[in-house]
Write an enzyme that holds these catalytic residues in place. Structure first.
Site, PDB file in Angstrom:
ATOM      1  N   CYS A  49       2.687  11.728  -0.586  1.00  0.00           N
ATOM      2  CA  CYS A  49       3.410  10.546  -1.088  1.00  0.00           C
ATOM      3  C   CYS A  49       4.656  10.241  -0.264  1.00  0.00           C
ATOM      4  O   CYS A  49       5.091   9.099  -0.176  1.00  0.00           O
ATOM      5  CB  CYS A  49       3.801  10.741  -2.553  1.00  0.00           C
ATOM      6  N   HIS A  88       9.589   5.617  -4.798  1.00  0.00           N
ATOM      7  CA  HIS A  88       8.156   5.918  -4.890  1.00  0.00           C
ATOM      8  C   HIS A  88       7.705   5.658  -6.322  1.00  0.00           C
ATOM      9  O   HIS A  88       8.393   6.033  -7.277  1.00  0.00           O
ATOM     10  CB  HIS A  88       7.922   7.382  -4.496  1.00  0.00           C
ATOM     11  N   ASN A 103      -0.047   4.807  -8.940  1.00  0.00           N
ATOM     12  CA  ASN A 103       0.601   5.567  -7.863  1.00  0.00           C
ATOM     13  C   ASN A 103      -0.288   5.464  -6.617  1.00  0.00           C
ATOM     14  O   ASN A 103      -1.356   6.067  -6.568  1.00  0.00           O
ATOM     15  CB  ASN A 103       0.759   7.020  -8.331  1.00  0.00           C
TER      16      ASN A 103
END
Ligand code: UT7
Length: 328
Positions: free
Chosen positions: A113, A255, A285
């Site tokens: 990520c 994020h 996500n």
């Protein structure tokens, strides 16, 4: 002084929408639970014939066009992904071919990520050292191919998408663009989020497939706590490094891992909710792609304005974490 200016941005998400109600038919979950615990209502899923490099191609074309550049103007292509088209060659080489870019260096980086912030950090150094003029940093993820659709603790979270940025070398008396990047890793937490299937470690075998090793496994609780702590710490570090305080921040583009993480980081930094970008409800996500997708949406809708100071904190598997501070 030499700046790594953001000349263009782009994003692409696949057309297919998977709602929480669709997931209710797959696993023992509910729209209420997913919304309350994650903030997500729906996510996008790549079509069978769409590879990660195809998503990256669409995002990159938009970024190039908004930068007023041709793919042949690129000096480097950095693809940030943990779902590459195949293990090798790199997804960046496939993208380079699809973009008809020249023979610039094209390679993938793996920081899960955190990949996009790590990629920005590399591009920033090449540009600020004066070595290169234009670098494409593009994050692309097709998480739907590595999600365990029987595991309710992970399959409700992830989505597919791509976000791109072009960094270009410019000279000015004032600092603009990427002011700094701050990146960290702690391999001691490598078992918190993993796709444990072999590749180099273990041959792909019937046994490994039966043991369900080629999917995302995540220990959500501890990851959640570490995300809040590390994203807050590194945000403060980025501000201090540049001589700014929290009052100077116009936007946080974090994020998009979980709306509760986004809210907790905002609260710890005492940044009002209306200054924190969140689009997790639409896309889930999207791992490395989540920051450049949100940044593109927020700049394109003029929420982020010229001269704004933007913090981009992230945490991902590895563990990896970091932040970029940007003057738009
Ligand atoms: O992007 C990279 C970094 N990733 C992250 O930062 C993710 C961080 N973690 C999280 O976002 C959250 O921990 C999750 C969304 C993964 C899980 O939320 P949580 O509030 O931490 O839930 P939990 O794992 O503590 O589970 C609470 C309960 C459990 O049931 P019991 O044991 O209390 O009976 C779970 O079995 O919720 C249950 N549960 C679900 N129930 C309905 C877990 N997933 C689901 C689900 N639907 N999808």
């Amino acid at each position: 002084m030499l700046n790594a200016e953001i000349k263009g941005t782009g994003m692409y998400v696949p057309e297919k929408v998977l709602t929480n109600f669709d997931l209710e038919k797959l696993v023992d979950t509910s729209d209420d639970w997913i919304k309350e615990r994650t903030g997500i209502s729906e996510r996008r899923i790549a079509a069978d014939n769409q590879a990660p490099s195809d998503l990256a191609l669409e995002a990159s074309k938009i970024a190039l066009s908004s930068a007023g550049l041709d793919a042949k103007d690129l000096d480097m292509i950095i693809v940030c992904t943990s779902t590459p088209d195949i293990i090798f060659p790199s997804t960046a080489c496939f993208l380079q071919k699809k973009l008809e870019a020249g023979n610039c260096a094209a390679y993938d980086i793996s920081a899960v990520c955190s990949g996009f912030v790590f990629g920005l950090s590399i591009a920033e150094q090449y540009i600020k050292s004066g070595r290169y003029q234009n670098i494409l940093v593009v994050a692309t993820e097709v998480n739907s191919r590595i999600v365990d659709w029987k595991d309710r603790s992970t399959c409700v979270i992830f989505g597919d998408g791509s976000g791109a940025m072009i960094l270009s070398k410019t000279e000015s008396s004032e600092k603009i663009g990427i002011l700094s990047t701050h990146i960290y890793s702690d391999g001691g937490y490598s078992d918190l989020i993993q796709n444990p299937g072999g590749f180099g470690k273990e041959r792909i075998s019937k046994e490994a497939l039966e043991a369900n090793k080629f999917v995302i496994k995540m220990d959500g609780g501890p990851t959640f706590k570490l995300a809040v702590r590390r994203m807050t710490e590194v945000s403060l570090e980025a501000l201090k490094f540049n001589g700014y305080t929290l009052d100077d921040v116009d936007w946080v583009v974090p994020h998009q891992a979980n709306q509760r993480i986004i809210d907790a980081v905002g609260a710890k930094l005492k940044i009002p909710k209306e200054k924190v970008a969140a689009n997790i409800q639409k896309y889930g996500n999207t791992s490395a792609a989540s920051i450049p997708i949100a940044f593109h949406e927020w700049t394109n809708s003029n929420k982020i304005k010229s001269g704004d100071l933007i913090l981009m904190p992230v945490l991902g598997a590895g563990l990896t974490w970091g932040a970029a501070l940007v003057k738009w």
